[in-house]
Design a protein around this motif. Structure first.
Motif, PDB file in Angstrom:
ATOM      1  N   GLY A   1      11.563  58.308  20.142  1.00 23.04           N
ATOM      2  CA  GLY A   1      11.255  56.956  20.637  1.00 23.04           C
ATOM      3  C   GLY A   1      11.613  55.844  19.515  1.00 23.04           C
ATOM      4  O   GLY A   1      12.583  55.179  19.928  1.00 23.04           O
ATOM      5  N   PRO A   2      11.201  55.990  18.434  1.00 23.42           N
ATOM      6  CA  PRO A   2      11.573  55.107  17.392  1.00 23.42           C
ATOM      7  C   PRO A   2      13.019  55.041  17.373  1.00 23.42           C
ATOM      8  O   PRO A   2      13.935  54.115  17.055  1.00 23.42           O
ATOM      9  CB  PRO A   2      11.117  55.333  16.108  1.00 23.42           C
ATOM     10  N   ALA A   3      13.846  56.350  17.109  1.00 27.98           N
ATOM     11  CA  ALA A   3      15.307  56.332  16.954  1.00 27.98           C
ATOM     12  C   ALA A   3      16.150  55.762  18.076  1.00 27.98           C
ATOM     13  O   ALA A   3      16.944  55.024  18.050  1.00 27.98           O
ATOM     14  CB  ALA A   3      15.628  57.810  16.585  1.00 27.98           C
ATOM     15  N   VAL A   4      15.638  55.887  19.357  1.00 28.95           N
ATOM     16  CA  VAL A   4      16.150  55.612  20.475  1.00 28.95           C
ATOM     17  C   VAL A   4      15.981  54.108  20.626  1.00 28.95           C
ATOM     18  O   VAL A   4      16.961  53.267  21.002  1.00 28.95           O
ATOM     19  CB  VAL A   4      15.688  56.250  21.784  1.00 28.95           C
ATOM     20  N   ALA A   5      14.690  53.502  20.242  1.00 33.64           N
ATOM     21  CA  ALA A   5      14.515  52.366  20.043  1.00 33.64           C
ATOM     22  C   ALA A   5      15.404  51.363  19.370  1.00 33.64           C
ATOM     23  O   ALA A   5      16.042  50.382  19.618  1.00 33.64           O
ATOM     24  CB  ALA A   5      13.252  51.625  19.612  1.00 33.64           C
ATOM     25  N   GLN A   6      15.833  51.957  17.972  1.00 34.17           N
ATOM     26  CA  GLN A   6      16.725  51.560  16.937  1.00 34.17           C
ATOM     27  C   GLN A   6      18.100  51.620  17.733  1.00 34.17           C
ATOM     28  O   GLN A   6      18.985  50.574  17.388  1.00 34.17           O
ATOM     29  CB  GLN A   6      16.788  52.193  15.731  1.00 34.17           C
ATOM     30  N   MET A   7      18.567  52.553  18.228  1.00 37.22           N
ATOM     31  CA  MET A   7      19.841  52.518  18.849  1.00 37.22           C
ATOM     32  C   MET A   7      20.208  51.535  19.918  1.00 37.22           C
ATOM     33  O   MET A   7      21.003  51.062  19.951  1.00 37.22           O
ATOM     34  CB  MET A   7      20.045  53.941  19.578  1.00 37.22           C
ATOM     35  N   LEU A   8      18.840  51.327  20.665  1.00 32.88           N
ATOM     36  CA  LEU A   8      18.892  50.066  21.798  1.00 32.88           C
ATOM     37  C   LEU A   8      19.336  48.886  20.955  1.00 32.88           C
ATOM     38  O   LEU A   8      20.050  47.828  21.248  1.00 32.88           O
ATOM     39  CB  LEU A   8      17.884  50.094  22.685  1.00 32.88           C
ATOM     40  N   ILE A   9      18.537  48.663  19.835  1.00 36.85           N
ATOM     41  CA  ILE A   9      18.563  47.526  19.065  1.00 36.85           C
ATOM     42  C   ILE A   9      20.169  47.388  18.636  1.00 36.85           C
ATOM     43  O   ILE A   9      20.783  45.926  18.808  1.00 36.85           O
ATOM     44  CB  ILE A   9      17.887  47.302  17.998  1.00 36.85           C
TER      45      ILE A   9
END
Length: 127
Positions: A8-16
């Motif tokens: 989840g945190p990696a995907v959130a950073q990708m989204l950012i």
């Protein structure tokens, strides 16, 4: 649920990163941060988060293979993000940005690796 906690945190950073790359005509960054530094920082964070996920959220899971994998995955995402920017008005792809992305991810992998090594070494000596 564990996959969400790990990835989840990696995907959130990708989204950012994706959202930031979707902004047309960014101009200069606040605080005098250079474009390449911003890339290195953003992809350093992404690389560290990917390494965390690949290591299963454990320092013992951090090794050469997981570190290299995190750098490769972050760099590949950087390349796809540069392609994405070719469709954003006022933005253009730049191979030097991908190099900054890879550099940031590699630095993060080394830093996380050194921290993991130090923590694991301390744990072994205190047992």
């Amino acid at each position: 649920m564990r996959r969400l906690w790990l990835w989840g945190p990696a995907v959130a950073q990708m989204l950012i990163i994706f959202i930031a790359s979707s902004i047309p005509d960014v101009g200069s960054l606040p605080g005098g941060v250079s474009d390449k530094s911003a890339h290195a920082i953003g992809y350093g964070i992404l690389g560290a988060l990917i390494l965390r996920a690949l290591a299963g959220g454990r320092f013992a899971g951090v090794g050469w293979i997981t570190a290299a994998g995190s750098v490769v995955l972050a760099t590949l995402y950087g390349a796809t993000d540069e392609f994405h920017q070719s469709f954003v008005p006022g933005r253009s792809p730049d191979v030097h940005d991908v190099i900054a992305d890879a550099t940031g991810a590699a630095i993060a992998a080394v830093v996380v690796g050194v921290i993991a090594w130090g923590i694991l070494k301390t744990r072994r000596h205190s047992s």
